[in-house]
Write an enzyme that holds these catalytic residues in place. Structure first.
Site, PDB file in Angstrom:
ATOM      1  N   LYS A 125     -17.823  -2.366   4.564  1.00 54.60           N
ATOM      2  CA  LYS A 125     -17.334  -3.353   3.586  1.00 54.60           C
ATOM      3  C   LYS A 125     -15.814  -3.485   3.712  1.00 54.60           C
ATOM      4  CE  LYS A 125     -16.635  -1.969  -0.826  1.00 54.60           C
ATOM      5  NZ  LYS A 125     -15.278  -2.149  -1.328  1.00 54.60           N
ATOM      6  N   ASN A 126     -15.125  -2.345   3.822  1.00 54.78           N
ATOM      7  CA  ASN A 126     -13.654  -2.382   3.747  1.00 54.78           C
ATOM      8  C   ASN A 126     -12.982  -2.765   5.055  1.00 54.78           C
ATOM      9  OD1 ASN A 126     -13.951  -1.805   1.079  1.00 54.78           O
ATOM     10  ND2 ASN A 126     -13.346   0.344   1.240  1.00 54.78           N
ATOM     11  N   ARG A 184     -10.934  -6.642  -5.950  1.00 57.94           N
ATOM     12  CA  ARG A 184      -9.574  -6.288  -5.520  1.00 57.94           C
ATOM     13  C   ARG A 184      -9.222  -6.990  -4.208  1.00 57.94           C
ATOM     14  NH1 ARG A 184      -4.615  -4.056  -6.596  1.00 57.94           N
ATOM     15  NH2 ARG A 184      -3.810  -2.948  -4.794  1.00 57.94           N
ATOM     16  N   CYS A 206     -12.518  -2.534  -9.159  1.00 49.02           N
ATOM     17  CA  CYS A 206     -13.054  -1.440  -9.980  1.00 49.02           C
ATOM     18  C   CYS A 206     -11.981  -0.963 -10.960  1.00 49.02           C
ATOM     19  CB  CYS A 206     -13.419  -0.250  -9.084  1.00 49.02           C
ATOM     20  SG  CYS A 206     -14.907  -0.500  -8.177  1.00 49.02           S
ATOM     21  N   ARG A 236      -4.225  -1.468 -10.776  1.00 49.39           N
ATOM     22  CA  ARG A 236      -4.245  -1.803  -9.340  1.00 49.39           C
ATOM     23  C   ARG A 236      -3.039  -2.692  -9.037  1.00 49.39           C
ATOM     24  NH1 ARG A 236      -9.543  -0.886  -7.632  1.00 49.39           N
ATOM     25  NH2 ARG A 236      -8.772  -0.871  -5.491  1.00 49.39           N
ATOM     26  N   ASP A 274     -12.811   7.553  -1.675  1.00 55.12           N
ATOM     27  CA  ASP A 274     -14.093   6.862  -1.937  1.00 55.12           C
ATOM     28  C   ASP A 274     -15.278   7.805  -1.864  1.00 55.12           C
ATOM     29  OD1 ASP A 274     -13.149   3.716  -0.336  1.00 55.12           O
ATOM     30  OD2 ASP A 274     -12.604   4.635  -2.238  1.00 55.12           O
ATOM     31  N   ILE A 323      -5.109   9.701  -5.256  1.00 53.68           N
ATOM     32  CA  ILE A 323      -4.909   8.299  -4.890  1.00 53.68           C
ATOM     33  C   ILE A 323      -4.954   7.367  -6.091  1.00 53.68           C
ATOM     34  CG2 ILE A 323      -5.720   6.403  -3.420  1.00 53.68           C
ATOM     35  CD1 ILE A 323      -4.741   8.776  -1.774  1.00 53.68           C
ATOM     36  N   ARG A 346     -22.136  -3.632  -5.076  1.00 51.88           N
ATOM     37  CA  ARG A 346     -20.881  -4.149  -4.493  1.00 51.88           C
ATOM     38  C   ARG A 346     -20.629  -3.508  -3.137  1.00 51.88           C
ATOM     39  NH1 ARG A 346     -15.759  -3.814  -8.182  1.00 51.88           N
ATOM     40  NH2 ARG A 346     -14.985  -4.708  -6.262  1.00 51.88           N
TER      41      ARG A 346
HETATM   42  C1  EPZ Z   1      -8.580   0.137  -0.407  1.00 52.09           C
HETATM   43  O1  EPZ Z   1      -8.140  -0.265  -1.690  1.00 52.09           O
HETATM   44  C2  EPZ Z   1     -10.100   0.166  -0.488  1.00 52.09           C
HETATM   45  N1  EPZ Z   1     -10.607  -1.176  -0.804  1.00 52.09           N
HETATM   46  C3  EPZ Z   1     -10.532   1.164  -1.570  1.00 52.09           C
HETATM   47  O2  EPZ Z   1     -11.965   1.219  -1.561  1.00 52.09           O
HETATM   48  C4  EPZ Z   1      -9.981   2.547  -1.218  1.00 52.09           C
HETATM   49  O3  EPZ Z   1     -10.315   3.442  -2.246  1.00 52.09           O
HETATM   50  C5  EPZ Z   1      -8.460   2.464  -1.071  1.00 52.09           C
HETATM   51  O4  EPZ Z   1      -8.119   1.462  -0.078  1.00 52.09           O
HETATM   52  C6  EPZ Z   1      -7.859   3.796  -0.641  1.00 52.09           C
HETATM   53  O5  EPZ Z   1      -8.411   4.205   0.565  1.00 52.09           O
HETATM   54  C7  EPZ Z   1     -10.700  -2.077   0.184  1.00 52.09           C
HETATM   55  O6  EPZ Z   1     -10.363  -1.828   1.332  1.00 52.09           O
HETATM   56  C8  EPZ Z   1     -11.273  -3.422  -0.208  1.00 52.09           C
HETATM   57  P1  EPZ Z   1      -4.407   1.186  -1.788  1.00 52.09           P
HETATM   58  P2  EPZ Z   1      -6.576  -0.660  -1.930  1.00 52.09           P
HETATM   59  O7  EPZ Z   1      -3.577  -0.045  -1.787  1.00 52.09           O
HETATM   60  O8  EPZ Z   1      -6.070  -1.391  -0.743  1.00 52.09           O
HETATM   61  C9  EPZ Z   1      -1.443   2.134  -5.337  1.00 52.09           C
HETATM   62  C10 EPZ Z   1     -14.113   1.139  -2.484  1.00 52.09           C
HETATM   63  O9  EPZ Z   1     -14.703   1.885  -3.279  1.00 52.09           O
HETATM   64  N2  EPZ Z   1      -0.802   0.852  -4.979  1.00 52.09           N
HETATM   65  O10 EPZ Z   1      -4.351   2.103  -0.602  1.00 52.09           O
HETATM   66  O11 EPZ Z   1      -6.484  -1.289  -3.247  1.00 52.09           O
HETATM   67  C11 EPZ Z   1      -2.804   1.906  -5.990  1.00 52.09           C
HETATM   68  O12 EPZ Z   1      -2.654   1.668  -7.373  1.00 52.09           O
HETATM   69  C12 EPZ Z   1     -12.667   0.766  -2.744  1.00 52.09           C
HETATM   70  O13 EPZ Z   1     -14.625   0.654  -1.440  1.00 52.09           O
HETATM   71  C13 EPZ Z   1       0.402   0.522  -5.591  1.00 52.09           C
HETATM   72  O14 EPZ Z   1       0.939   1.270  -6.408  1.00 52.09           O
HETATM   73  O15 EPZ Z   1      -5.938   0.798  -1.992  1.00 52.09           O
HETATM   74  C14 EPZ Z   1      -3.526   3.192  -5.709  1.00 52.09           C
HETATM   75  O16 EPZ Z   1      -3.163   4.157  -6.674  1.00 52.09           O
HETATM   76  C15 EPZ Z   1     -12.132   1.386  -4.024  1.00 52.09           C
HETATM   77  N3  EPZ Z   1       0.982  -0.671  -5.291  1.00 52.09           N
HETATM   78  C16 EPZ Z   1      -2.978   3.608  -4.340  1.00 52.09           C
HETATM   79  O17 EPZ Z   1      -1.768   2.854  -4.146  1.00 52.09           O
HETATM   80  C17 EPZ Z   1       0.423  -1.544  -4.381  1.00 52.09           C
HETATM   81  O18 EPZ Z   1       1.008  -2.627  -4.125  1.00 52.09           O
HETATM   82  C18 EPZ Z   1      -3.930   3.313  -3.187  1.00 52.09           C
HETATM   83  O19 EPZ Z   1      -4.129   1.948  -3.163  1.00 52.09           O
HETATM   84  C19 EPZ Z   1      -0.795  -1.186  -3.777  1.00 52.09           C
HETATM   85  C20 EPZ Z   1      -1.387   0.019  -4.086  1.00 52.09           C
END
Ligand code: EPZ
Length: 415
Positions: free
Chosen positions: A22-23, A92, A116, A121, A303, A325, A395
């Protein structure tokens, strides 16, 4: 409202073929906006998040058809650059559209993305990267508008290796004038898959999978064909299902090198793991507790934190799980407690005291991965469990009950 009804205490055995990730699919679908023409993606799972991305692309003017696990995307008719709030809120990944729409059309208007409820986020890292590339961004009335006369290559340094922000920056930089360098980039394997797809379109990117990604801007990109990488989170979930039911499961069509942090941990907890080039087999022994700390790749994936926490509830001894995370990713704990788990959450840490056996209960999936965790707990629990709010699970887990049935699980979906 649909629910899953599970009768526990069945050892799962057999082989399961893992479908596309998915990701990896979501950013790659967004990346098709960077060209005009027909791209074909293979091994795309049937998931509601994928359908949500399809709805957004169609609203922008793309024509999309499905042929089994293939998705055919024709972007020659894309003419819009604005995504309405109700579609942005659905998940997201809608934020991934900012980079390609800005890269191709030099403007985009989106509302804040949904996703989620696992914590705030924010998208500040996405915004900073796009501004570095020359975008003018204004946020008002819940919408974000970005415009750029010309995107120019830049040095982008992420305070945190955000997966989505890294992917957005890559997609905005591929058509920029000049070279961009992304430092402290996320190293997740899905980013390598996105790089492979973009390079097949004619981009010039290197370094995905490391913390530094270099992108030489090009004039134009072209449609292409791509097989989506297998879903390492789906694979990890099934491995944990084998462990928690003390079964014997092989997950096939996978890249074992992307699961080392998970298989090493499962061996530490008492499972026996056998790895071949594209499959991993797990045989469960007596489970003992251990400590888990989620980290950016190649650390233990956030995840799989909820799924492995379910396993720890029935492992001998005390375990500690630290979620570094996301801020609020222990929503499965209250539901597991209803099944007899003994867990104490303090901030980003959960302390689990293993119990000999859980008992079935009526529980509700609070988010995607917590939902997966509740199914795993139900598979091992004594008696019958009902898992409500199955839409969260749909999802990200394709036909979960059918795949588990093929391994011997007693699980049905009821309307
Ligand atoms: C991706 O989300 C994945 N989703 C998530 O999978 C996964 O948990 C996550 O990466 C971490 O590996 C998709 O790829 C669609 P991040 P993403 O930006 O990109 C903070 C699932 O279950 N952050 O690496 O949103 C954020 O709040 C989903 O399949 C900022 O502060 O993850 C979080 O605490 C859930 N500012 C941390 O970084 C930003 O601009 C990680 O977020 C962006 C993120």
């Amino acid at each position: 409202m649909e629910k899953l009804i599970v009768t526990g205490e069945v050892q799962l055995t057999g082989n399961i073929r893992i479908s596309g990730a998915k990701n990896a699919t979501l950013p790659i679908m967004a990346a098709t906006l960077l060209c005009s023409g027909v791209s074909v993606l293979h091994d795309v799972p049937h998931l509601s998040d994928i359908k949500a991305m399809q709805d957004i692309l169609e609203l922008l003017g793309a024509k999309i058809t499905r042929d089994g696990s293939a998705v055919i995307i024709d972007t020659s008719g894309v003419s819009k650059q604005e995504i309405p709030e109700h579609l942005m809120r659905e998940m997201r990944a809608s934020v991934f559209l900012m980079g390609p729409l800005l890269g191709k059309f030099r403007k985009v208007r989106v509302s804040y993305p949904g996703g989620c409820a696992i914590g705030p986020r924010p998208i500040d890292l996405h915004i900073k990267a796009l501004e570095k590339l020359g975008a003018k961004i204004c946020e008002s009335f819940g919408y974000i508008e970005a415009e750029a006369g010309q995107l120019t290559g830049a040095e982008i340094h992420f305070d945190f290796p955000s997966v989505g922000a890294t992917e957005n920056a890559m997609m905005a930089a591929v058509l920029a004038k000049g070279t961009s360098v992304i430092r402290n980039a996320a190293r997740e394997p899905e980013i390598i898959d996105l790089q492979d797809f973009l390079n097949k379109m004619g981009a010039k990117i290197r370094g995905a999978g490391t913390d530094t990604i270099r992108i030489d801007g090009v004039q134009k990109l072209y449609p292409t064909e791509h097989i989506i990488m297998p879903d390492r989170i789906q694979a990890g979930t099934f491995l944990i299902a084998g462990a928690i039911t003390r079964g014997d499961i092989a997950v096939e069509n996978i890249q074992p090198e992307y699961l080392f942090s998970v298989t090493n941990k499962l061996e530490e907890l008492g499972a026996t793991i056998a790895t071949s080039t594209d499959s991993i087999r797990i045989k469960a022994g007596e489970l003992r507790g251990g400590d888990i700390k989620t980290l950016p790749f190649p650390g233990f994936p956030t995840d799989l934190q909820a799924p492995i926490l379910s396993l720890l509830t029935v492992a001998k001894g005390t375990s500690i799980v630290t979620e570094t995370i996301f801020e609020n990713r222990f929503k499965h704990v209250d539901e597991l407690t209803r099944m007899g788990a003994r867990i104490k959450v303090e901030g980003r840490t959960a302390i689990i005291r293993g119990v000999p056996r859980m008992t079935g209960a009526v529980v509700a999936a609070p988010d995607l991965r917590a939902g997966g965790a509740l199914v795993l707990a139900a598979l091992a629990a004594q008696g019958v469990s009902e898992i409500e709010q199955v839409y969260h699970i749909d999802r990200g887990y394709e036909q979960l009950e059918l795949k588990l049935q093929s391994l011997g699980a007693r699980i049905i979906r009821s309307k």
